[in-house]
Design a protein around this motif. Structure first.
Motif, PDB file in Angstrom:
ATOM      1  N   GLY A   1       0.812  -1.211   0.000  1.00 35.46           N
ATOM      2  CA  GLY A   1       0.000   0.000   0.000  1.00 35.46           C
ATOM      3  C   GLY A   1       0.844   1.260   0.000  1.00 35.46           C
ATOM      4  O   GLY A   1       0.505   2.255  -0.666  1.00 35.46           O
ATOM      5  N   LEU A   2       1.961   1.226   0.720  1.00 35.94           N
ATOM      6  CA  LEU A   2       2.874   2.371   0.733  1.00 35.94           C
ATOM      7  C   LEU A   2       3.426   2.630  -0.657  1.00 35.94           C
ATOM      8  O   LEU A   2       3.424   3.769  -1.143  1.00 35.94           O
ATOM      9  CB  LEU A   2       4.010   2.100   1.718  1.00 35.94           C
ATOM     10  CG  LEU A   2       5.124   3.150   1.785  1.00 35.94           C
ATOM     11  CD1 LEU A   2       4.586   4.477   2.279  1.00 35.94           C
ATOM     12  CD2 LEU A   2       6.255   2.666   2.700  1.00 35.94           C
ATOM     13  N   LEU A   3       3.892   1.580  -1.321  1.00 40.98           N
ATOM     14  CA  LEU A   3       4.430   1.763  -2.668  1.00 40.98           C
ATOM     15  C   LEU A   3       3.357   2.256  -3.627  1.00 40.98           C
ATOM     16  O   LEU A   3       3.602   3.159  -4.433  1.00 40.98           O
ATOM     17  CB  LEU A   3       5.017   0.448  -3.171  1.00 40.98           C
ATOM     18  CG  LEU A   3       5.573   0.461  -4.606  1.00 40.98           C
ATOM     19  CD1 LEU A   3       6.654   1.520  -4.773  1.00 40.98           C
ATOM     20  CD2 LEU A   3       6.109  -0.911  -4.989  1.00 40.98           C
ATOM     21  N   ALA A   4       2.165   1.692  -3.546  1.00 40.77           N
ATOM     22  CA  ALA A   4       1.073   2.125  -4.428  1.00 40.77           C
ATOM     23  C   ALA A   4       0.790   3.609  -4.255  1.00 40.77           C
ATOM     24  O   ALA A   4       0.599   4.349  -5.238  1.00 40.77           O
ATOM     25  CB  ALA A   4      -0.185   1.307  -4.148  1.00 40.77           C
ATOM     26  N   SER A   5       0.768   4.079  -3.005  1.00 41.71           N
ATOM     27  CA  SER A   5       0.477   5.487  -2.726  1.00 41.71           C
ATOM     28  C   SER A   5       1.579   6.396  -3.242  1.00 41.71           C
ATOM     29  O   SER A   5       1.312   7.459  -3.826  1.00 41.71           O
ATOM     30  CB  SER A   5       0.296   5.686  -1.215  1.00 41.71           C
ATOM     31  OG  SER A   5      -0.806   4.947  -0.748  1.00 41.71           O
ATOM     32  N   VAL A   6       2.836   5.993  -3.033  1.00 38.57           N
ATOM     33  CA  VAL A   6       3.961   6.809  -3.484  1.00 38.57           C
ATOM     34  C   VAL A   6       3.980   6.902  -5.009  1.00 38.57           C
ATOM     35  O   VAL A   6       4.204   7.976  -5.579  1.00 38.57           O
ATOM     36  CB  VAL A   6       5.283   6.227  -2.948  1.00 38.57           C
ATOM     37  CG1 VAL A   6       6.475   6.898  -3.606  1.00 38.57           C
ATOM     38  CG2 VAL A   6       5.361   6.388  -1.439  1.00 38.57           C
ATOM     39  N   LEU A   7       3.743   5.774  -5.671  1.00 32.06           N
ATOM     40  CA  LEU A   7       3.766   5.784  -7.137  1.00 32.06           C
ATOM     41  C   LEU A   7       2.646   6.637  -7.719  1.00 32.06           C
ATOM     42  O   LEU A   7       2.800   7.236  -8.782  1.00 32.06           O
ATOM     43  CB  LEU A   7       3.664   4.352  -7.669  1.00 32.06           C
ATOM     44  CG  LEU A   7       4.860   3.449  -7.392  1.00 32.06           C
ATOM     45  CD1 LEU A   7       4.586   2.036  -7.903  1.00 32.06           C
ATOM     46  CD2 LEU A   7       6.137   4.000  -8.003  1.00 32.06           C
ATOM     47  N   ARG A   8       1.520   6.705  -7.022  1.00 33.22           N
ATOM     48  CA  ARG A   8       0.398   7.504  -7.519  1.00 33.22           C
ATOM     49  C   ARG A   8       0.730   8.988  -7.547  1.00 33.22           C
ATOM     50  O   ARG A   8       0.234   9.730  -8.391  1.00 33.22           O
ATOM     51  CB  ARG A   8      -0.831   7.255  -6.648  1.00 33.22           C
ATOM     52  CG  ARG A   8      -2.101   7.935  -7.198  1.00 33.22           C
ATOM     53  CD  ARG A   8      -3.343   7.577  -6.413  1.00 33.22           C
ATOM     54  NE  ARG A   8      -3.274   8.036  -5.033  1.00 33.22           N
ATOM     55  CZ  ARG A   8      -3.182   7.249  -3.968  1.00 33.22           C
ATOM     56  NH1 ARG A   8      -3.125   5.928  -4.116  1.00 33.22           N
ATOM     57  NH2 ARG A   8      -3.136   7.742  -2.759  1.00 33.22           N
ATOM     58  N   THR A   9       1.579   9.440  -6.628  1.00 37.57           N
ATOM     59  CA  THR A   9       1.880  10.871  -6.527  1.00 37.57           C
ATOM     60  C   THR A   9       3.212  11.260  -7.157  1.00 37.57           C
ATOM     61  O   THR A   9       3.491  12.445  -7.329  1.00 37.57           O
ATOM     62  CB  THR A   9       1.897  11.309  -5.053  1.00 37.57           C
ATOM     63  OG1 THR A   9       2.876  10.547  -4.330  1.00 37.57           O
ATOM     64  CG2 THR A   9       0.526  11.076  -4.412  1.00 37.57           C
ATOM     65  N   ALA A  10       4.037  10.276  -7.509  1.00 37.33           N
ATOM     66  CA  ALA A  10       5.350  10.593  -8.091  1.00 37.33           C
ATOM     67  C   ALA A  10       5.193  11.094  -9.524  1.00 37.33           C
ATOM     68  O   ALA A  10       4.447  10.501 -10.315  1.00 37.33           O
ATOM     69  CB  ALA A  10       6.246   9.359  -8.083  1.00 37.33           C
ATOM     70  N   PRO A  11       5.876  12.182  -9.884  1.00 33.00           N
ATOM     71  CA  PRO A  11       5.842  12.636 -11.287  1.00 33.00           C
ATOM     72  C   PRO A  11       6.320  11.522 -12.219  1.00 33.00           C
ATOM     73  O   PRO A  11       7.282  10.811 -11.918  1.00 33.00           O
ATOM     74  CB  PRO A  11       6.810  13.823 -11.290  1.00 33.00           C
ATOM     75  CG  PRO A  11       6.841  14.296  -9.873  1.00 33.00           C
ATOM     76  CD  PRO A  11       6.695  13.066  -9.035  1.00 33.00           C
ATOM     77  N   SER A  12       5.647  11.379 -13.338  1.00 28.76           N
ATOM     78  CA  SER A  12       5.976  10.294 -14.266  1.00 28.76           C
ATOM     79  C   SER A  12       7.384  10.412 -14.838  1.00 28.76           C
ATOM     80  O   SER A  12       7.942   9.437 -15.342  1.00 28.76           O
ATOM     81  CB  SER A  12       4.961  10.250 -15.410  1.00 28.76           C
ATOM     82  OG  SER A  12       4.993  11.465 -16.138  1.00 28.76           O
ATOM     83  N   THR A  13       7.954  11.621 -14.748  1.00 27.42           N
ATOM     84  CA  THR A  13       9.294  11.848 -15.296  1.00 27.42           C
ATOM     85  C   THR A  13      10.405  11.488 -14.304  1.00 27.42           C
ATOM     86  O   THR A  13      11.586  11.502 -14.661  1.00 27.42           O
ATOM     87  CB  THR A  13       9.462  13.316 -15.697  1.00 27.42           C
ATOM     88  OG1 THR A  13       9.119  14.147 -14.575  1.00 27.42           O
ATOM     89  CG2 THR A  13       8.550  13.664 -16.869  1.00 27.42           C
ATOM     90  N   THR A  14      10.037  11.159 -13.070  1.00 31.89           N
ATOM     91  CA  THR A  14      11.038  10.819 -12.056  1.00 31.89           C
ATOM     92  C   THR A  14      11.698   9.493 -12.421  1.00 31.89           C
ATOM     93  O   THR A  14      11.029   8.545 -12.831  1.00 31.89           O
ATOM     94  CB  THR A  14      10.390  10.696 -10.669  1.00 31.89           C
ATOM     95  OG1 THR A  14       9.649  11.878 -10.392  1.00 31.89           O
ATOM     96  CG2 THR A  14      11.446  10.498  -9.594  1.00 31.89           C
ATOM     97  N   VAL A  15      13.003   9.420 -12.256  1.00 34.21           N
ATOM     98  CA  VAL A  15      13.749   8.201 -12.544  1.00 34.21           C
ATOM     99  C   VAL A  15      14.601   7.866 -11.326  1.00 34.21           C
ATOM    100  O   VAL A  15      15.204   8.744 -10.714  1.00 34.21           O
ATOM    101  CB  VAL A  15      14.651   8.374 -13.783  1.00 34.21           C
ATOM    102  CG1 VAL A  15      15.488   7.128 -14.042  1.00 34.21           C
ATOM    103  CG2 VAL A  15      13.792   8.684 -15.012  1.00 34.21           C
ATOM    104  N   ALA A  16      14.630   6.579 -10.964  1.00 36.78           N
ATOM    105  CA  ALA A  16      15.383   6.135  -9.801  1.00 36.78           C
ATOM    106  C   ALA A  16      16.254   4.939 -10.143  1.00 36.78           C
ATOM    107  O   ALA A  16      16.014   4.220 -11.120  1.00 36.78           O
ATOM    108  CB  ALA A  16      14.431   5.783  -8.657  1.00 36.78           C
ATOM    109  N   HIS A  17      17.248   4.705  -9.314  1.00 37.90           N
ATOM    110  CA  HIS A  17      18.219   3.626  -9.543  1.00 37.90           C
ATOM    111  C   HIS A  17      17.610   2.252  -9.329  1.00 37.90           C
ATOM    112  O   HIS A  17      16.813   2.020  -8.432  1.00 37.90           O
ATOM    113  CB  HIS A  17      19.399   3.789  -8.591  1.00 37.90           C
ATOM    114  CG  HIS A  17      20.366   2.650  -8.622  1.00 37.90           C
ATOM    115  ND1 HIS A  17      21.275   2.466  -9.649  1.00 37.90           N
ATOM    116  CD2 HIS A  17      20.562   1.612  -7.768  1.00 37.90           C
ATOM    117  CE1 HIS A  17      21.996   1.391  -9.419  1.00 37.90           C
ATOM    118  NE2 HIS A  17      21.584   0.844  -8.279  1.00 37.90           N
TER     119      HIS A  17
END
Length: 216
Positions: free
Chosen positions: A108-124
């Motif tokens: 649920g934490l990951l789902a919530s974070v992904l919903r609000t993260a800008p689509s252009t964000t890139v992570a390692h």
């Protein structure tokens, strides 16, 4: 598998984690120290590892600018030699039900974070930097495949949604989807692509990877 939509998002993560928890809850009274399918880890360790994956994926997108060349500097450790190296561990006294609760919370934490993260964000990621959609697809693969590992160890049947398997194959395994003779059961193809099973004419893979970077 056609040229349909390959979009994967946080709600897919939430839903597949819920399905996995519902399935594994049926075996809460069984031996969670049994080996998880083909892995060298126990069923408990494998589910704990999944929770850790979901949590650390979410942590990346808690930053405005995630690092692109390294993991976050969490201290990791293992409970035993050969066990998974995790950021956190679940209290054993809580039993399988407590472990399942932590997995659901991390999903649920990951789902919530992904919903609000800008689509252009890139992570390692060790398989190459990726965007929120890529990490959603990775989380789905981690969930469905490790649930299969655990289900084998606990004597359960597990079969995630075919349509979701098709989408994560298209998003993360373009080298597999492009092979015309693998245009069949998406779940079985995903298990083959992640080194879990053999398919007719195709031996079980001993090395495998996905491609989370767009255009990789």
């Amino acid at each position: 598998m056609g040229d349909g939509d390959s979009t994967v998002d946080g709600e897919d993560v939430r839903q597949v984690v819920a399905l996995a928890v519902e399935t594994l809850r049926r075996a809460a009274s069984r031996d969670w120290e049994a080996a998880a399918g083909p892995l060298d880890w126990t069923c408990w360790e494998t589910l704990e590892h999944l929770a850790d994956d979901l949590f650390t994926y979410a942590a990346r997108f808690g930053l405005a600018t995630p690092p692109l060349s390294s993991l976050l500097p969490f201290r990791t450790s293992s409970d035993r030699s050969g066990g998974p190296a995790n950021v956190f561990f679940v209290e054993r006294a809580a039993g399988p039900e407590g472990l399942l609760t932590v997995v659901e919370a991390c999903g649920g934490l990951l789902a919530s974070v992904l919903r609000t993260a800008p689509s252009t964000t890139v992570a390692h990621h060790v398989f190459g930097p990726s965007d929120p959609e890529g990490f959603a697809a990775m989380a789905v693969v981690e969930t469905v495949v490790h649930t299969q590992d655990i289900a084998e160890g606990l004597g359960l049947e597990w079969s995630p949604p075919q349509e979701l398997c098709e989408r994560v194959l298209k998003r993360l395994f373009p080298h597999v989807v492009s092979e015309p003779d693998l245009d069949g059961d998406a779940w079985q193809t995903l298990l083959w692509a992640t080194g879990r099973i053999a398919l007719p004419g195709r031996p079980r893979l001993t090395e495998w990877r996905w491609y989370g970077t767009r255009g990789a």
